[in-house]
Design a protein around this motif. Sequence first.
Motif, PDB file in Angstrom:
ATOM      1  N   ASN A  20       2.285 -15.051 -33.828  1.00 19.43           N
ATOM      2  CA  ASN A  20       2.657 -14.185 -34.949  1.00 19.43           C
ATOM      3  C   ASN A  20       3.490 -15.024 -35.917  1.00 19.43           C
ATOM      4  O   ASN A  20       4.580 -15.477 -35.556  1.00 19.43           O
ATOM      5  CB  ASN A  20       3.501 -13.012 -34.449  1.00 19.43           C
ATOM      6  N   ARG A  42       0.555  -7.715 -30.929  1.00 17.76           N
ATOM      7  CA  ARG A  42       0.897  -8.408 -32.182  1.00 17.76           C
ATOM      8  C   ARG A  42       2.115  -7.733 -32.782  1.00 17.76           C
ATOM      9  O   ARG A  42       2.363  -6.545 -32.562  1.00 17.76           O
ATOM     10  CB  ARG A  42      -0.251  -8.323 -33.178  1.00 17.76           C
ATOM     11  N   TYR A  97      -1.440 -13.534 -37.988  1.00 19.48           N
ATOM     12  CA  TYR A  97      -1.509 -13.635 -36.540  1.00 19.48           C
ATOM     13  C   TYR A  97      -2.754 -14.422 -36.179  1.00 19.48           C
ATOM     14  O   TYR A  97      -3.742 -14.441 -36.915  1.00 19.48           O
ATOM     15  CB  TYR A  97      -1.495 -12.268 -35.844  1.00 19.48           C
TER      16      TYR A  97
END
Length: 153
Positions: free
Chosen positions: A68, A101, A108
């Motif tokens: 991320n 996420r 991402y």
Amino acid sequence: MDIRELRNCLGRFATGVTVVTCNDGGHCHGLTANSFTSVSLDPPLVLVSIDRETKAFDKLKDNRFIVNILSADQQETAMHFAGKTCEELPFEWNETEYGHRIKGSLAYVECEPWAEYDGGDHVLFLGKVVNFDYQDGEPLGFYSGKFSKIVQE
């Protein structure tokens, strides 16, 4: 060699900030990392360098993971995953088949495990990119041991 001075020297290289997440046994684990790079476009590979002493290290071995890439307003999220946990989470999750996420990240990159290499007190995890997305915004930077702004001209 003075390790602290070496760290200060290497800290002169400005980086972005990521949180690497993975699932293990129904639980999500994550850690803040600024050692992230693209390795190859064919096949699509990325690398994260992870300290062997981190709590989430063992969870990454032979496991899917998500990188991320944090935005400038996600400093509290970076600190949370660096061990300065907050009672109330400073972020929200998006769950996918590859793991969790962090909602609102600049980008991402979802990965399948590709290879692992000894890197001294770190392990270099290569992941094959299976899914990704990104959005415009200001990145969270890291320079000389502190969060910083990355100015675009």
